[in-house]
Scaffold this motif. Structure first.
Motif, short mmCIF file in Angstrom:
data_model
loop_
_atom_site.label_atom_id
_atom_site.label_comp_id
_atom_site.label_asym_id
_atom_site.label_seq_id
_atom_site.Cartn_x
_atom_site.Cartn_y
_atom_site.Cartn_z
N PRO A 1 -32.06 71.88 -9.93
CA PRO A 1 -32.71 71.08 -10.98
C PRO A 1 -32.92 69.63 -10.54
CG PRO A 1 -30.84 72.33 -11.85
CD PRO A 1 -30.75 72.39 -10.35
N PHE A 2 -34.10 69.12 -10.86
CA PHE A 2 -34.42 67.72 -10.60
C PHE A 2 -35.25 67.23 -11.78
CE2 PHE A 2 -37.01 64.49 -8.11
CZ PHE A 2 -35.98 63.58 -8.01
N HIS A 3 -34.55 66.65 -12.77
CA HIS A 3 -35.17 66.40 -14.08
C HIS A 3 -35.85 65.04 -14.14
CE1 HIS A 3 -33.82 70.12 -15.74
NE2 HIS A 3 -32.55 69.86 -15.56
N VAL A 4 -37.04 64.98 -13.55
CA VAL A 4 -37.88 63.80 -13.63
C VAL A 4 -39.07 64.11 -14.54
CG1 VAL A 4 -37.20 62.89 -11.39
CG2 VAL A 4 -39.08 64.53 -11.53
N PRO A 5 -39.79 63.08 -15.02
CA PRO A 5 -40.90 63.34 -15.95
C PRO A 5 -42.06 64.07 -15.30
CG PRO A 5 -40.15 61.05 -16.06
CD PRO A 5 -39.51 61.65 -14.85
N LEU A 6 -42.85 64.72 -16.15
CA LEU A 6 -44.13 65.26 -15.73
C LEU A 6 -45.13 64.11 -15.66
CD1 LEU A 6 -42.79 67.50 -17.94
CD2 LEU A 6 -44.80 68.77 -17.20
N ASP A 7 -46.01 64.15 -14.67
CA ASP A 7 -47.05 63.14 -14.49
C ASP A 7 -48.37 63.74 -14.93
OD1 ASP A 7 -48.71 61.11 -13.76
OD2 ASP A 7 -48.24 61.15 -11.63
N LEU A 8 -48.90 63.25 -16.05
CA LEU A 8 -50.09 63.85 -16.64
C LEU A 8 -51.31 62.95 -16.45
CD1 LEU A 8 -48.64 65.11 -20.03
CD2 LEU A 8 -48.60 66.22 -17.81
N ARG A 9 -52.41 63.55 -15.99
CA ARG A 9 -53.67 62.83 -15.81
C ARG A 9 -54.82 63.77 -16.15
NH1 ARG A 9 -52.59 59.86 -9.93
NH2 ARG A 9 -50.36 59.56 -10.21
N GLY A 10 -55.98 63.19 -16.36
CA GLY A 10 -57.19 63.98 -16.55
C GLY A 10 -57.08 64.98 -17.68
N SER A 11 -57.56 66.21 -17.41
CA SER A 11 -57.56 67.26 -18.43
C SER A 11 -56.15 67.63 -18.86
CB SER A 11 -58.30 68.50 -17.91
OG SER A 11 -57.68 69.01 -16.75
N ALA A 12 -55.16 67.51 -17.92
CA ALA A 12 -53.78 67.80 -18.28
C ALA A 12 -53.28 66.84 -19.35
CB ALA A 12 -52.89 67.72 -17.04
N LEU A 13 -53.68 65.57 -19.25
CA LEU A 13 -53.28 64.57 -20.23
C LEU A 13 -53.92 64.86 -21.58
CD1 LEU A 13 -51.92 61.97 -21.07
CD2 LEU A 13 -53.76 60.69 -19.95
N GLU A 14 -55.21 65.20 -21.59
CA GLU A 14 -55.89 65.52 -22.83
C GLU A 14 -55.26 66.76 -23.50
OE1 GLU A 14 -58.01 63.58 -24.34
OE2 GLU A 14 -57.68 62.22 -22.65
N SER A 15 -54.89 67.75 -22.70
CA SER A 15 -54.25 68.95 -23.25
C SER A 15 -52.90 68.61 -23.86
CB SER A 15 -54.08 70.00 -22.15
OG SER A 15 -55.32 70.43 -21.66
N ALA A 16 -52.17 67.67 -23.23
CA ALA A 16 -50.87 67.27 -23.77
C ALA A 16 -51.04 66.58 -25.11
CB ALA A 16 -50.15 66.37 -22.78
N ARG A 17 -52.06 65.75 -25.23
CA ARG A 17 -52.32 65.09 -26.51
C ARG A 17 -52.70 66.12 -27.57
NH1 ARG A 17 -55.12 60.54 -23.39
NH2 ARG A 17 -53.69 58.77 -23.57
N THR A 18 -53.59 67.03 -27.21
CA THR A 18 -54.03 68.05 -28.16
C THR A 18 -52.86 68.95 -28.58
OG1 THR A 18 -56.23 68.06 -27.15
CG2 THR A 18 -55.64 69.95 -28.53
N GLY A 19 -51.99 69.25 -27.62
CA GLY A 19 -50.85 70.12 -27.90
C GLY A 19 -49.68 69.43 -28.56
N GLY A 20 -49.78 68.12 -28.78
CA GLY A 20 -48.72 67.40 -29.49
C GLY A 20 -47.54 67.00 -28.63
#
Length: 290
Positions: free
Chosen positions: A144-163
């Motif tokens: 395990p290496f618990h660092v944050p996910l790095d979101l950009r582009g469509s991945a970022l928009e999907s994260a916003r849409t998915g809450g």
């Protein structure tokens, strides 16, 4: 004030001008209060230029000096993988686990890996790492290496849409980073996906799933030979890792893709036991790179 972190059973002391809150956001589950450090990392941040990273043994012997250009360099600066490459293999991936299976979703920060990880979490998969696959080179275990996910582009928009991110979310679970030529970037703690695995866990060897954009509206998962870009390079540690290609539409498809991965692990026989540990010379080896 020095901070102590536990990575893969190793205690590392960090001396830095960065705020404890910044380091806690990046590596929170690995932060510990006590322990005998095996390495000391000094991180000196530059005011108008790159900073400097120095790695020492507890007795003061300098093992490495390198430029610090941020957390996303390869190999990452903390823990100092460049002086630990005889112990650990690393590669870019979002890593999830369920039952006796560990899957590394291999793709760029603009790939749908974060949305797919969220869909897998809805199927009882647990986060192992938001950005990096770490493998014990002696045993083959995933760590395990618990660092944050790095979101950009469509991945970022999907994260916003998915809450996953937004004004209604705890601000301690996500942060905007400095905009770059590649556009907006947001870091999201893996805990937002669900319960993470303990930092002391030693998980099954990984199955590598390369995320690719398909030419249709359906997802398809198929065996596919590809060469992963890992550190250290030119190693054979992942030679036996099962490899798949996951074709996904340009938009959406995370739930369908998660179902395919779920079906895959139910149909795939359990992998063999971890390899017998190789012998290593006592002490740390240094890397000639800076």
């Amino acid at each position: 004030m020095p901070l102590l972190f536990s990575f893969f059973g190793m205690t590392i002391m960090v001396l830095t001008e960065l705020s404890p809150g910044d380091l806690a956001f990046m590596f929170g589950p690995h932060l510990v209060e006590t322990g005998e450090p095996q390495l000391v990392v000094k991180l000196l941040t530059g005011k108008s230029s790159d900073g400097e990273l120095l790695v020492h043994r507890p007795d003061g012997m300098l093992l490495q000096r390198r430029v610090f250009r941020g957390w996303s360099t390869m190999p990452p600066p903390l823990p100092p993988f460049a002086v630990l490459d005889h112990l650990f293999l690393t590669m870019r991936a979002v890593v999830m686990t369920k039952d006796d299976a560990t899957v590394a979703l291999v793709g760029s920060s603009c790939s749908p890996s974060a949305g797919l990880a969220a869909a897998l979490a809805g199927r009882s998969w647990r986060p192992v790492s938001g950005q990096l696959l770490v493998v014990d080179r002696a045993t083959g275990h995933t760590l395990p290496f618990h660092v944050p996910l790095d979101l950009r582009g469509s991945a970022l928009e999907s994260a916003r849409t998915g809450g996953l991110i937004g004004p209604e979310n705890d601000p301690g679970t996500w942060r905007r980073t400095q905009p770059t030529l590649a556009g907006e970037s947001v870091l999201v703690r893996p805990e937002v996906l669900g319960p993470i695995v303990p930092v002391t866990a030693r998980l099954a060897p990984p199955t590598l799933v390369r995320l690719c954009q398909g030419d249709g509206d359906r997802c398809r998962l198929e065996p596919w030979a590809f060469q992963p870009h890992a550190w250290p390079p030119n190693t054979s540690d992942l030679a036996d890792a099962p490899r798949y290609r996951l074709l996904m539409p340009e938009f959406g498809g995370a739930e369908e893709a998660a179902a395919l991965i779920d079906d895959m692990i139910q149909e795939t026989p359990c992998p063999g036991g971890p390899r017998t540990a190789r012998e290593h010379l006592a002490g740390l080896t240094t890397s000639p790179s800076t």
